[in-house]
Design an enzyme around this catalytic site. Structure first.
Site, PDB file in Angstrom:
ATOM      1  N   SER A 128       4.303 -34.313 -14.157  1.00 13.22           N
ATOM      2  CA  SER A 128       3.673 -34.669 -12.885  1.00 13.22           C
ATOM      3  C   SER A 128       2.766 -35.883 -12.971  1.00 13.22           C
ATOM      4  O   SER A 128       2.386 -36.448 -11.951  1.00 13.22           O
ATOM      5  CB  SER A 128       2.879 -33.485 -12.322  1.00 13.22           C
ATOM      6  OG  SER A 128       1.902 -33.080 -13.249  1.00 13.22           O
ATOM      7  N   ASP A 436      -6.803 -32.490  -7.756  1.00 11.51           N
ATOM      8  CA  ASP A 436      -6.525 -31.103  -7.412  1.00 11.51           C
ATOM      9  C   ASP A 436      -6.785 -30.123  -8.548  1.00 11.51           C
ATOM     10  O   ASP A 436      -6.295 -29.011  -8.548  1.00 11.51           O
ATOM     11  CB  ASP A 436      -5.080 -30.956  -6.943  1.00 11.51           C
ATOM     12  CG  ASP A 436      -4.084 -31.415  -7.996  1.00 11.51           C
ATOM     13  OD1 ASP A 436      -4.514 -31.778  -9.108  1.00 11.51           O
ATOM     14  OD2 ASP A 436      -2.868 -31.424  -7.713  1.00 11.51           O
ATOM     15  N   HIS A 439      -4.476 -33.032 -11.615  1.00  8.50           N
ATOM     16  CA  HIS A 439      -4.086 -34.439 -11.611  1.00  8.50           C
ATOM     17  C   HIS A 439      -5.232 -35.338 -11.159  1.00  8.50           C
ATOM     18  O   HIS A 439      -6.145 -34.895 -10.475  1.00  8.50           O
ATOM     19  CB  HIS A 439      -2.879 -34.643 -10.692  1.00  8.50           C
ATOM     20  CG  HIS A 439      -1.804 -33.630 -10.900  1.00  8.50           C
ATOM     21  ND1 HIS A 439      -1.671 -32.520 -10.112  1.00  8.50           N
ATOM     22  CD2 HIS A 439      -0.821 -33.563 -11.837  1.00  8.50           C
ATOM     23  CE1 HIS A 439      -0.648 -31.790 -10.543  1.00  8.50           C
ATOM     24  NE2 HIS A 439      -0.126 -32.397 -11.592  1.00  8.50           N
TER      25      HIS A 439
END
Length: 473
Positions: A128, A436, A439
């Site tokens: 991610s 969040d 990240h």
């Protein structure tokens, strides 16, 4: 967290789908143009005023004499000019030949004469930290307010805006990478992104719905890449038409930059099943073997320029601290877990050794090891000096010390005592490091990019735009 089937989408914690660090053609300069060498024009003869003209009796002989003189002078000047032109041409010939020989290379990645490389495409592998829509294409889109800062809407990224890979693409003059798994509106002319949030080097012996980790491990991404090469070359050559505007040229695969940013989820997933630090550390050699295998697979299919990120300071991520509170202490001065970070540093040490070994095995390829750990840790430890708020305080989340709840992810909601609680964004994401709990924000990603782009944190110390020049180094 207890293991149960994934909750309804409204309650699904999107942060668990992206377990990765917090944030988690060729253009050739026109050759110099040299002016054409011309012999000088004969001097302009201007007729004198009428009252100064010679008498008719003298005009014929005088005209004849002047004409002979002018022609002789012109022949002399032309001879001088021709000799000068010959000397100039002799001097320029080697340079012209060098430019002509270098031109075919300059259209690809190789930077002629130590100049910038001209990567026509980027092919990215990872989790991610660099996913631009892979997981969203498979398991449901990252919800709002993801994407709010730059895209104004969710854009497949677990971030309020751009990721480091987006800034890399911008810097190289390449459009943002389309996710390989995204079948709608994608353009792969200048590369493709095989990364998916939650991916790891080693395959996960579980499902996404139970663990939050992606089934698209690094070896699966390499298979996707192989399929992409085979299918795109066939379609480009046999179907043509619009596909030639959507797929890369065959030669791009050997000229492209191959970027890797993966490994964080291998460490956290091992910890999250209650493995000890010794057990996590014991798995690292296997991770390096698997990583090497994928690099060699990409090399076998033409890849020659590799830009490899290490993993970040995992002990500074709220989700890691709350998943294993027993590992949170001892903490360093920034509030990060010393244990987590030591394991991340060991992983990075082994990765650097692995990259060095790959250089010896493939001296005709360029491998750049990029220390993003140092860039991220600097940001976290010097956050306030750099204009950020508390580096561990999540922007998009809800509740607790870190504004982070394992059951309410960014954009998610949960009913508590009859009231819906929502994971909303903070007012100004540019002031936060953590987006969040997993990240980084766009602002933090930009800081990291600015730290690594010039090569100060690379081995060898080459800037991004010259990453093709580190062959054998």
């Amino acid at each position: 967290m207890s293991r149960h089937l994934v909750p309804p989408r409204s309650r699904r914690p999107p942060y668990r789908l992206s377990l990765s660090g917090r944030h988690g053609t060729a253009c050739v300069p026109s050759p110099y143009l040299y002016p054409r060498i011309r012999a000088p024009s004969p001097p302009l003869q201007v007729a004198p005023p009428r009252h100064q003209r010679p008498s008719p009796s003298l005009s014929l002989s005088l005209s004849h004499t002047l004409t002979q003189h002018a022609r002789a002078k012109q022949r002399g000047e032309m001879a001088i000019a021709t000799a000068g032109a010959a000397r100039t041409a002799a001097l320029l010939l080697p340079l012209v030949l060098a430019l002509a020989l270098a031109a075919p290379r300059a259209s690809g990645a190789a930077g002629a004469g130590g100049g910038d490389c001209h990567f026509p495409a980027i092919f990215n592998f990872g989790d991610s930290n660099s996913d631009t829509g892979g997981l969203s294409s498979l398991f449901g889109a990252a919800p709002p307010p993801n994407g709010r800062t730059f895209f104004g809407m969710p854009a497949g990224r677990y971030c309020d805006g751009r990721l480091v890979i987006d800034f890399i693409a911008e810097s190289l003059g390449i459009p943002y990478l389309s996710a390989y798994l995204n079948s709608i509106g994608s353009n792969f002319t200048q590369g493709a992104n095989f990364a998916t949030a939650g991916s790891s080097i080693r395959r996960q012996n579980t499902s996404l719905f139970l663990s939050g980790f992606s089934p698209i491990s690094l070896d699966v991404q390499s298979w996707e890449f192989e399929q992409f090469i085979n299918r795109s070359e066939y379609v480009y050559n046999h179907k043509g038409g619009i596909y030639r505007e959507l797929l890369p040229r065959a030669e791009y695969f050997s000229q492209a930059l191959y970027t890797f940013d993966i490994g964080q989820n291998d460490i956290t997933s091992s910890y999250f099943v209650n493995n000890s630090t010794a057990e996590v550390e014991a798995s690292i050699p296997d991770l390096m073997e698997r990583f090497t295998s994928v690099i060699q697979s990409v090399y076998a299919r033409g890849g020659r320029y590799f830009w490899i990120h290490n993993t970040g300071p995992l002990g500074c991520l709220p989700y890691a601290l709350l998943h294993r509170p027993d590992l949170a202490a001892p903490m360093d001065g920034a509030g990060c877990s010393v244990t987590y970070n030591k394991v991340a540093q060991l992983f990075n040490l082994r990765l650097k050794e692995t990259v060095a070994s790959l250089r010896k095995t493939h001296p005709d390829a360029a491998f750049t090891y990029v220390d993003v750990y140092t860039a991220k840790y600097k940001l976290i430890t010097e956050a306030k000096k750099l204009g950020f708020d508390d580096p561990l305080l999540t922007c998009c989340g809800h509740g607790g010390r870190y504004n982070f709840d394992l059951n309410i992810g960014c954009g998610g909601k949960k009913q508590v005592n009859g009231t819906w609680v929502v994971g909303n964004s903070c007012e100004d994401p540019s002031k936060r490091v953590s987006w969040d709990g997993v990240h980084f924000t766009e602002a933090a990603n930009k800081f990291v990019f600015d730290q690594i782009v010039a090569g100060a944190l690379s081995d060898p110390p080459v800037p991004l735009k010259r990453a093709c020049q580190s062959k054998g180094r």
